[in-house]
Scaffold this motif. Structure first.
Motif, PDB file in Angstrom:
ATOM      1  N   GLU A  95      20.160 -17.522  21.863  1.00  0.00           N
ATOM      2  CA  GLU A  95      19.081 -16.590  22.188  1.00  0.00           C
ATOM      3  C   GLU A  95      18.312 -16.190  20.925  1.00  0.00           C
ATOM      4  O   GLU A  95      17.095 -16.012  20.966  1.00  0.00           O
ATOM      5  CB  GLU A  95      19.661 -15.355  22.882  1.00  0.00           C
ATOM      6  CG  GLU A  95      18.614 -14.610  23.683  1.00  0.00           C
ATOM      7  CD  GLU A  95      19.201 -13.520  24.554  1.00  0.00           C
ATOM      8  OE1 GLU A  95      20.435 -13.463  24.715  1.00  0.00           O
ATOM      9  OE2 GLU A  95      18.417 -12.708  25.064  1.00  0.00           O
ATOM     10  N   THR A 150      14.155 -17.171  19.970  1.00  0.00           N
ATOM     11  CA  THR A 150      13.091 -16.263  19.531  1.00  0.00           C
ATOM     12  C   THR A 150      12.678 -16.546  18.085  1.00  0.00           C
ATOM     13  O   THR A 150      11.945 -15.771  17.480  1.00  0.00           O
ATOM     14  CB  THR A 150      13.544 -14.790  19.652  1.00  0.00           C
ATOM     15  OG1 THR A 150      14.769 -14.628  18.958  1.00  0.00           O
ATOM     16  CG2 THR A 150      13.688 -14.378  21.088  1.00  0.00           C
ATOM     17  N   THR A 158      17.667  -5.830  29.826  1.00  0.00           N
ATOM     18  CA  THR A 158      17.718  -7.090  29.071  1.00  0.00           C
ATOM     19  C   THR A 158      16.700  -8.085  29.620  1.00  0.00           C
ATOM     20  O   THR A 158      16.029  -8.787  28.843  1.00  0.00           O
ATOM     21  CB  THR A 158      19.144  -7.668  29.129  1.00  0.00           C
ATOM     22  OG1 THR A 158      20.021  -6.719  28.530  1.00  0.00           O
ATOM     23  CG2 THR A 158      19.245  -8.987  28.389  1.00  0.00           C
ATOM     24  N   ARG A 197      13.693  -9.875  27.617  1.00  0.00           N
ATOM     25  CA  ARG A 197      13.508 -11.337  27.599  1.00  0.00           C
ATOM     26  C   ARG A 197      12.114 -11.725  28.131  1.00  0.00           C
ATOM     27  O   ARG A 197      11.530 -12.708  27.676  1.00  0.00           O
ATOM     28  CB  ARG A 197      14.607 -12.015  28.423  1.00  0.00           C
ATOM     29  CG  ARG A 197      15.964 -11.993  27.710  1.00  0.00           C
ATOM     30  CD  ARG A 197      17.074 -12.545  28.564  1.00  0.00           C
ATOM     31  NE  ARG A 197      18.330 -12.641  27.820  1.00  0.00           N
ATOM     32  CZ  ARG A 197      19.489 -12.975  28.356  1.00  0.00           C
ATOM     33  NH1 ARG A 197      19.580 -13.223  29.663  1.00  0.00           N
ATOM     34  NH2 ARG A 197      20.575 -13.050  27.614  1.00  0.00           N
ATOM     35  N   TYR A 230      14.678  -9.832  16.558  1.00  0.00           N
ATOM     36  CA  TYR A 230      15.309  -9.580  17.861  1.00  0.00           C
ATOM     37  C   TYR A 230      16.821  -9.594  17.701  1.00  0.00           C
ATOM     38  O   TYR A 230      17.409 -10.547  17.186  1.00  0.00           O
ATOM     39  CB  TYR A 230      14.874 -10.672  18.847  1.00  0.00           C
ATOM     40  CG  TYR A 230      15.573 -10.610  20.192  1.00  0.00           C
ATOM     41  CD1 TYR A 230      15.723  -9.400  20.866  1.00  0.00           C
ATOM     42  CD2 TYR A 230      16.075 -11.755  20.781  1.00  0.00           C
ATOM     43  CE1 TYR A 230      16.366  -9.348  22.094  1.00  0.00           C
ATOM     44  CE2 TYR A 230      16.705 -11.721  22.015  1.00  0.00           C
ATOM     45  CZ  TYR A 230      16.853 -10.510  22.665  1.00  0.00           C
ATOM     46  OH  TYR A 230      17.494 -10.458  23.875  1.00  0.00           O
ATOM     47  N   PRO A 289      19.845  -9.543  20.117  1.00  0.00           N
ATOM     48  CA  PRO A 289      20.171  -9.587  21.546  1.00  0.00           C
ATOM     49  C   PRO A 289      21.424  -8.790  21.881  1.00  0.00           C
ATOM     50  O   PRO A 289      22.204  -8.442  20.991  1.00  0.00           O
ATOM     51  CB  PRO A 289      20.383 -11.075  21.814  1.00  0.00           C
ATOM     52  CG  PRO A 289      20.705 -11.674  20.512  1.00  0.00           C
ATOM     53  CD  PRO A 289      20.102 -10.814  19.451  1.00  0.00           C
ATOM     54  N   GLU A 290      21.566  -8.549  23.158  1.00  0.00           N
ATOM     55  CA  GLU A 290      22.721  -7.786  23.633  1.00  0.00           C
ATOM     56  C   GLU A 290      24.021  -8.524  23.285  1.00  0.00           C
ATOM     57  O   GLU A 290      24.985  -7.918  22.838  1.00  0.00           O
ATOM     58  CB  GLU A 290      22.603  -7.628  25.156  1.00  0.00           C
ATOM     59  CG  GLU A 290      23.708  -6.812  25.786  1.00  0.00           C
ATOM     60  CD  GLU A 290      23.594  -6.782  27.303  1.00  0.00           C
ATOM     61  OE1 GLU A 290      22.898  -7.656  27.859  1.00  0.00           O
ATOM     62  OE2 GLU A 290      24.203  -5.914  27.918  1.00  0.00           O
ATOM     63  N   THR A 321      18.551  -9.505  11.739  1.00  0.00           N
ATOM     64  CA  THR A 321      17.386  -9.083  12.517  1.00  0.00           C
ATOM     65  C   THR A 321      16.245  -8.571  11.636  1.00  0.00           C
ATOM     66  O   THR A 321      15.077  -8.742  11.974  1.00  0.00           O
ATOM     67  CB  THR A 321      17.801  -7.973  13.516  1.00  0.00           C
ATOM     68  OG1 THR A 321      18.975  -8.399  14.203  1.00  0.00           O
ATOM     69  CG2 THR A 321      16.715  -7.684  14.527  1.00  0.00           C
ATOM     70  N   ASP A 340      18.837  -4.595  21.116  1.00  0.00           N
ATOM     71  CA  ASP A 340      19.593  -4.255  22.319  1.00  0.00           C
ATOM     72  C   ASP A 340      20.940  -3.689  21.886  1.00  0.00           C
ATOM     73  O   ASP A 340      21.751  -4.412  21.295  1.00  0.00           O
ATOM     74  CB  ASP A 340      19.781  -5.544  23.145  1.00  0.00           C
ATOM     75  CG  ASP A 340      19.858  -5.274  24.631  1.00  0.00           C
ATOM     76  OD1 ASP A 340      20.075  -4.114  24.995  1.00  0.00           O
ATOM     77  OD2 ASP A 340      19.692  -6.235  25.407  1.00  0.00           O
TER      78      ASP A 340
END
Lengths: 410, 296
Positions: A217, A221, B43, B47, B77, B79-80, B145, B156
């Motif tokens: 993921e 991005t 989420t 996305r 980003y 992510p979770e 990040t 997240d």
């Protein structure tokens, strides 16, 4: 482009950290090359020893003692030049020959029976236990008998002994049959097969690992799907190409430098064109199978679910390998020609055929074109699998779901 | 111009409507909270914003227009589901991820050093990621990040798995980035962090907007008719007070409909009470969250 190169470089570094790949792709061919060199060196020594012995024997000349001959029926009326005296000594009777043998003047003696023309019987008497030793020179007596049976005509006797003096004229370059000429197609097929399968399976592992580590993921991005798939496929392709080049290089070196020590006929060399075609068919085959393997990696939630699908995708190339390896493929038969043109099998079968027989250039060129056209369409189809709906899915992977996703519209 | 603008977003997966109707806008340079219970569609909304999924309907504008490949370098980003290469050494992993965001290796290494020191990871740079503790991996993920210097951060649950000390380190970093003009959208369940850090929030439930606006305004919107008072002495009887609720040294006075907070303050002053604290009682975001979600 820089992101694609970054992915490619990272993938190469990661793959080179896999011991199994490094061992099989690079260590094994180098070790095999060294073993071949060692065997060649040992055989070369043995060969030179044997040659030295043969040379010493030649210098010593023929056995210093002649063979005796007893001819009670008086069949022998003509003694061909070169036989009398030094090689063959005639005695009046068997007692005289036996006495000469006991005195060590002769190695043994022949007794031609008085009814030889009816019975064909000849007796050889010797004091040597080993009857297979070189003391028993059958050809000597055969020639003597033949000359005298033909009324003393030595020329006619020579023709009767070898009635067929066949002169063969081949327009092809003369290549002596040997293990390497017979095994070459098999080696080429094996190298191509492994070079296609090994990087492909690593590609699947790399993608499944990224999904398992949940990096995918973050990657989505950061880079485009095209950059992601191109970087990975190019990295494994380059490593596969290096692996193929190394294996072929070792094979070339063995053929080039092995010589008589490895039973390789003088003047034998791997055709450069064959090596070039092997690299072309590797690239085309890798593009076809590598792209499909990448698609499997994109869809599979874990490595265990890739195995059955991978096997089905690889089925054409496994069949091609079996066809060439087990049955030698009858390289000029219609099935071999078809499989060497069919894009899913051509990379293996065409190279196998080219190593075995002269393949028309148009067939090789057609096979390469068909392969690259097929690769283009398969890459386009599999690139669509690098989308979130597939990459982030946890759905089980089956052959059916793989082909359904591959052929789905839009 | 907003950093992010989301309008009437819809997304379904088969029969499941993950996002039914979500709209909000994130202003440049603010910390914006995307809140909601589990399964609310947070989420999926993120996305959709990042173009990982395509919406069935609605519009997303990010950094002034649709998402493009070039904009990926301007966004960070987290992510979770955290993701780092487990077999790679920490430094190599973070440098590699930064190069995928457009930094050169040398620049990534140069920027990484202060972050490793700030998050107490410098001595672990050569260890494989899998050898680090969960908290260390979380800090590494935060560094991954922000390392490339994004204009927009989408995070997240950024503090999950961090102890209080490291949570404070992460908060300080985010507040520092906000001061530098970075826009931050964070999704979290920890409401007191939202109260502390966020300028504005959107609360979504079952894929729809429930609350949207400034944190203080929402709290006022949900405040009951009550005041909180701390006095030096005893609380005298006051007109218009229906109930008195003691709260850890403070008392909360529940007022009737005709009485205003100013009435209470006047009564206290006229009775010469020593007032140490007087405020309109605002509900916590936790209370608002529960109330808003249960009302739906």
């Amino acid at each position: 482009m820089s992101k694609t190169l970054a992915i490619m470089a990272a993938e190469i570094r990661t793959t080179l950290r896999r011991k199994s790949f490094v061992i099989f792709a690079f260590v094994v061919p180098i070790v095999l090359g060294l073993v071949a060199a060692g065997v060649g060196w040992a055989n070369r020594n043995a060969l030179s020893n044997a040659m030295a012995e043969a040379q010493a024997a030649a210098l010593a000349g023929p056995s210093s003692r002649p063979t005796g001959l007893v001819d009670p029926g008086h069949l022998i009326r003509t003694m061909p030049p070169g036989l009398a005296g030094a090689r063959l000594v005639q005695y009046e009777d068997e007692a005289a020959a036996s006495k000469a043998l006991a005195a060590g003047e002769i190695t043994g003696y022949y007794v031609i029976s008085a009814d030889y023309v009816q019975s064909g019987q000849v007796t050889y008497v010797t004091d040597d236990y080993d009857l297979a030793s070189d003391r028993l020179d059958r050809s000597l007596l055969e020639h003597l008998l033949l000359v005298n049976l033909l009324g003393g005509d030595a020329g006619l006797a020579a023709v009767v002994q070898q009635p067929l003096q066949l002169q063969i004229t081949s327009l092809a370059p003369p290549v002596e049959a040997s293990w390497i000429t017979e095994m070459l197609p098999f080696f080429m097929v094996l190298i191509l097969y492994l070079a296609l399968v090994l990087p492909g399976s690593i590609l699947i592992n790399a993608l499944v690992d990224e999904k398992k580590n949940r990096v995918i993921e973050v990657l989505m991005t950061s880079v485009s799907p095209t950059q992601m798939v191109t970087g990975k496929v190019m990295a494994l392709g380059l490593l596969g190409l290096a692996m193929t080049a190394l294996w072929l290089g070792v094979l070339w070196a063995v053929a080039r430098f092995g010589g008589q020590a490895l039973g390789i006929p003088a003047g034998f060399a791997l055709p450069t064109a064959l090596l070039g075609w092997a690299l072309i068919f590797f690239l085309g085959g890798y593009a076809i199978y590598g792209a499909q393997f990448a698609g499997i990696g994109a869809l599979a939630p874990d490595i265990n679910q890739t195995k059955s699908v991978t096997w089905i995708v690889m089925l054409p190339i496994i069949v091609a390998y079996m066809f060439m390896a087990v049955s030698s493929g009858n390289p000029t038969g219609p099935l071999a020609i078809f499989l060497s043109l069919f894009p899913l099998t051509s990379s293996v079968v065409m190279i196998g055929r080219m190593a075995a027989v002269e393949v028309p250039l148009w067939q090789a060129a057609l096979a390469a074109v068909l392969q690259f056209v097929t690769a283009y369409f398969i890459i386009r189809l599999t690139a669509r699998l690098f989308r979130a709906q597939y990459l982030l899915t946890g759905q089980p992977l089956t052959a059916r779901s793989f082909y359904r996703a591959l052929l789905a519209r839009g | 111009m907003y950093a992010v603008e989301v309008s009437r977003l819809k997304k379904a997966f088969g029969a499941t409507q993950a996002v039914a109707d979500v709209s909000f806008a994130v202003e440049k340079g603010e910390i914006f909270g995307l809140l909601g219970p589990n399964g609310a569609g947070k989420t999926t909304t993120i996305r959709l914003m990042l173009d990982i999924f395509k919406p069935d309907a609605g519009d997303v504008s990010i950094l002034g227009g649709p998402m493009t490949e070039a904009k990926k370098n301007r966004i960070g980003y987290m992510p979770e589901e955290r993701g780092l290469y487990q077999e790679m050494p920490l430094e190599a992993c973070l440098v590699y991820l930064a190069t995928l965001k457009g930094l050169s290796k040398a620049e990534a290494r140069r920027r990484l050093q202060p972050y490793l020191e700030r998050f107490d990871l410098a001595q672990h740079r050569d260890k494989k990621v899998k050898e680090l503790s969960k908290g260390m991996q979380q800090k590494a993920q935060i560094i991954a990040t922000v390392l490339h210097g994004p204009e927009l951060l989408i995070m997240d649950e950024p503090f999950s798995g961090l102890d209080p000390v490291n949570t404070q380190l992460a908060k300080d970093l985010l507040l520092e980035l906000r001061r530098q003009g970075v826009t931050i959208l964070m999704s979290t369940h920890i409401m007191h962090q939202v109260e502390e850090m966020c300028n504005r929030i959107v609360l979504i439930n079952q894929g729809r907007n429930v609350l949207y606006g400034e944190v203080a305004q929402i709290q006022r919107q949900y405040s009951g008719h009550a005041v909180r008072v701390r006095l030096a002495g005893e609380l005298p009887p006051l007109a218009g007070v229906q109930a008195v609720v003691p709260l850890n040294g403070v008392v909360q006075l529940m007022l009737d409909q005709r009485t205003t907070p100013q009435d209470i303050l006047q009564q206290l002053v006229s009775r010469h009470c020593a007032v140490e604290q007087f405020e309109i009682a605002l509900p916590s975001l936790d209370e608002i969250f529960i109330q808003a979600v249960s009302q739906q």
